[in-house]
Write an enzyme that holds these catalytic residues in place. Sequence first.
Site, PDB file in Angstrom:
ATOM      1  N   GLU A   1      38.772  29.032  28.344  1.00 24.82           N
ATOM      2  CA  GLU A   1      38.937  30.188  27.455  1.00 24.82           C
ATOM      3  C   GLU A   1      39.602  29.757  26.157  1.00 24.82           C
ATOM      4  O   GLU A   1      40.523  28.938  26.204  1.00 24.82           O
ATOM      5  CB  GLU A   1      39.842  31.242  28.128  1.00 24.82           C
ATOM      6  CG  GLU A   1      39.079  32.170  29.050  1.00 24.82           C
ATOM      7  CD  GLU A   1      40.002  33.135  29.777  1.00 24.82           C
ATOM      8  OE1 GLU A   1      40.929  33.669  29.153  1.00 24.82           O
ATOM      9  OE2 GLU A   1      39.774  33.349  30.972  1.00 24.82           O
TER      10      GLU A   1
ATOM     11  N   THR B   1      37.403  37.304  38.740  1.00 24.59           N
ATOM     12  CA  THR B   1      38.250  38.044  37.799  1.00 24.59           C
ATOM     13  C   THR B   1      39.690  37.531  37.880  1.00 24.59           C
ATOM     14  O   THR B   1      40.616  38.239  37.497  1.00 24.59           O
ATOM     15  CB  THR B   1      38.251  39.559  38.125  1.00 24.59           C
ATOM     16  OG1 THR B   1      38.553  39.719  39.514  1.00 24.59           O
ATOM     17  CG2 THR B   1      36.919  40.205  37.806  1.00 24.59           C
TER      18      THR B   1
ATOM     19  N   ARG C   1      41.480  33.631  37.595  1.00 23.07           N
ATOM     20  CA  ARG C   1      41.747  32.696  36.502  1.00 23.07           C
ATOM     21  C   ARG C   1      40.611  31.678  36.487  1.00 23.07           C
ATOM     22  O   ARG C   1      40.159  31.223  37.551  1.00 23.07           O
ATOM     23  CB  ARG C   1      43.079  31.961  36.712  1.00 23.07           C
ATOM     24  CG  ARG C   1      44.312  32.774  36.350  1.00 23.07           C
ATOM     25  CD  ARG C   1      44.443  33.039  34.851  1.00 23.07           C
ATOM     26  NE  ARG C   1      45.627  33.821  34.499  1.00 23.07           N
ATOM     27  CZ  ARG C   1      45.679  35.157  34.443  1.00 23.07           C
ATOM     28  NH1 ARG C   1      44.607  35.879  34.707  1.00 23.07           N
ATOM     29  NH2 ARG C   1      46.797  35.767  34.101  1.00 23.07           N
TER      30      ARG C   1
ATOM     31  N   HIS D   1      37.492  38.263  29.612  1.00 20.56           N
ATOM     32  CA  HIS D   1      38.839  38.528  30.139  1.00 20.56           C
ATOM     33  C   HIS D   1      39.289  39.962  29.827  1.00 20.56           C
ATOM     34  O   HIS D   1      40.330  40.182  29.209  1.00 20.56           O
ATOM     35  CB  HIS D   1      39.849  37.503  29.600  1.00 20.56           C
ATOM     36  CG  HIS D   1      41.001  37.259  30.547  1.00 20.56           C
ATOM     37  ND1 HIS D   1      41.603  36.024  30.708  1.00 20.56           N
ATOM     38  CD2 HIS D   1      41.654  38.095  31.387  1.00 20.56           C
ATOM     39  CE1 HIS D   1      42.591  36.130  31.596  1.00 20.56           C
ATOM     40  NE2 HIS D   1      42.634  37.383  32.018  1.00 20.56           N
ATOM     41  N   ILE D   2      38.482  40.913  30.284  1.00 22.29           N
ATOM     42  CA  ILE D   2      38.771  42.332  30.018  1.00 22.29           C
ATOM     43  C   ILE D   2      39.013  43.139  31.293  1.00 22.29           C
ATOM     44  O   ILE D   2      39.029  44.364  31.248  1.00 22.29           O
ATOM     45  CB  ILE D   2      37.620  43.011  29.239  1.00 22.29           C
ATOM     46  CG1 ILE D   2      36.305  42.965  30.047  1.00 22.29           C
ATOM     47  CG2 ILE D   2      37.437  42.395  27.864  1.00 22.29           C
ATOM     48  CD1 ILE D   2      35.267  43.968  29.572  1.00 22.29           C
ATOM     49  N   ALA D   3      39.209  42.468  32.428  1.00 22.09           N
ATOM     50  CA  ALA D   3      39.267  43.225  33.692  1.00 22.09           C
ATOM     51  C   ALA D   3      40.364  44.292  33.682  1.00 22.09           C
ATOM     52  O   ALA D   3      40.195  45.368  34.247  1.00 22.09           O
ATOM     53  CB  ALA D   3      39.427  42.296  34.882  1.00 22.09           C
TER      54      ALA D   3
ATOM     55  N   LEU E   1      43.875  38.184  49.420  1.00 18.55           N
ATOM     56  CA  LEU E   1      44.029  39.595  49.734  1.00 18.55           C
ATOM     57  C   LEU E   1      45.385  40.108  49.240  1.00 18.55           C
ATOM     58  O   LEU E   1      46.226  40.567  49.998  1.00 18.55           O
ATOM     59  CB  LEU E   1      43.885  39.831  51.242  1.00 18.55           C
ATOM     60  CG  LEU E   1      43.660  41.287  51.653  1.00 18.55           C
ATOM     61  CD1 LEU E   1      42.208  41.683  51.422  1.00 18.55           C
ATOM     62  CD2 LEU E   1      44.034  41.516  53.121  1.00 18.55           C
TER      63      LEU E   1
ATOM     64  N   ARG F   1      47.179  42.590  46.002  1.00 22.80           N
ATOM     65  CA  ARG F   1      46.949  43.995  45.618  1.00 22.80           C
ATOM     66  C   ARG F   1      45.512  44.199  45.150  1.00 22.80           C
ATOM     67  O   ARG F   1      44.828  45.142  45.561  1.00 22.80           O
ATOM     68  CB  ARG F   1      47.914  44.377  44.498  1.00 22.80           C
ATOM     69  CG  ARG F   1      49.356  44.475  44.954  1.00 22.80           C
ATOM     70  CD  ARG F   1      50.295  44.465  43.760  1.00 22.80           C
ATOM     71  NE  ARG F   1      50.318  43.133  43.187  1.00 22.80           N
ATOM     72  CZ  ARG F   1      51.393  42.341  43.160  1.00 22.80           C
ATOM     73  NH1 ARG F   1      52.545  42.769  43.615  1.00 22.80           N
ATOM     74  NH2 ARG F   1      51.327  41.133  42.659  1.00 22.80           N
ATOM     75  N   ILE F   2      45.055  43.300  44.273  1.00 18.54           N
ATOM     76  CA  ILE F   2      43.726  43.487  43.682  1.00 18.54           C
ATOM     77  C   ILE F   2      42.635  43.219  44.722  1.00 18.54           C
ATOM     78  O   ILE F   2      41.704  44.019  44.877  1.00 18.54           O
ATOM     79  CB  ILE F   2      43.562  42.594  42.438  1.00 18.54           C
ATOM     80  CG1 ILE F   2      44.563  43.015  41.349  1.00 18.54           C
ATOM     81  CG2 ILE F   2      42.127  42.681  41.909  1.00 18.54           C
ATOM     82  CD1 ILE F   2      44.707  42.034  40.194  1.00 18.54           C
TER      83      ILE F   2
END
Length: 320
Positions: free
Chosen positions: A266, A235, A237, A284-286, A153, A155-156
């Site tokens: 990756e 989203t 790692r 990996h475009i979040a 929990l 920021r994201i």
Amino acid sequence: MKVVVTRKIPGNGVKMLQDAGYEVVVGEQDGPMDRAQLLEFIKGADGVLGQLTDKVDEEYLNAAGPQLKIVANYAVGFDNFDLPALSSHNVIGTNTPDVLTEAVAEHAFALIMAITRRIVEAHKLARTQSSSFGPEVMLGMELKGKVLGVLGLGRIGSRVAEIGKAMGMNIIYYDIKQNPDFEAKVGAEFKATPDELLSISDVVSIHVPLLDSTKHLINADRLKMMKPTAYLVNTSRGPVVAEAELVEALKNKVIAGAALDVGETEPKWVPGLVELDNVVLTPHIASATNEARSAMGELAAENIIEVLNERPPKTPVKKP
Ligand code: GLV
Ligand code: GLV
């Protein structure tokens, strides 16, 4: 002074560095710079604006030289930094928190909706046959009233929880720190262990940093704790999930599906993953919105300008 930007970036970041009077060199290659090229490219830099694919370790710091003062990561995650090596070389590391929170949280939600409503499967179907209504065609899962388990929990994770709440989901979370203020604000419920969260969530969204303690946090045993109707979304790692074990779980319907923006190996996905229908994958475009990517470059540039003027950076990395 010389500032090296290891890959082209959108927005005003490079211009800010040029306007500050530095000699700015930008890597014009497509894709990440290969290691030998990177080590040559950073030689003599006072500051580097670098990518999460650039491993910043002893070798890197020695290659750059003793004048190097700052490496500004163009990312919020900084598992590519060897923190003891940075401090022993007196090099400051910075990241780009906050400016990408909305982009990543919205992408996590795009993945949650894509996997639960089978958007990618349905898109493929729509392209191969005439579009037609069928009572049993492409049934998915509604989110309202379901349990969203947020692992981490920060920021994201907090923003994902808020969006889930707005969708009518019941929010539970696990974090190393309990956050009573957030619980009161969003009506979220704390679970003392990841296991408790996994066993009752309908959707699990991962938002922890990659650390020794979070590597393979989600493995075969933990996937078995999840409901067979539940979905996993990552989203954060790639290595937080033991992906070979995830592939087996998806094949054997241990869980209903997974949506991943990051991969353990990756830029390639682990064998078997891309063939499955119950996965949605993005590369990996979040954080890839115009807004976030421009702001990330500008924040990284500001950090470099501050440090090269012997002022504290805005967003130094903090030991997690
Ligand atoms: C991207 O993965 C980031 O950490 O910003
Ligand atoms: C990253 O910004 C986080 O704290 O979730």
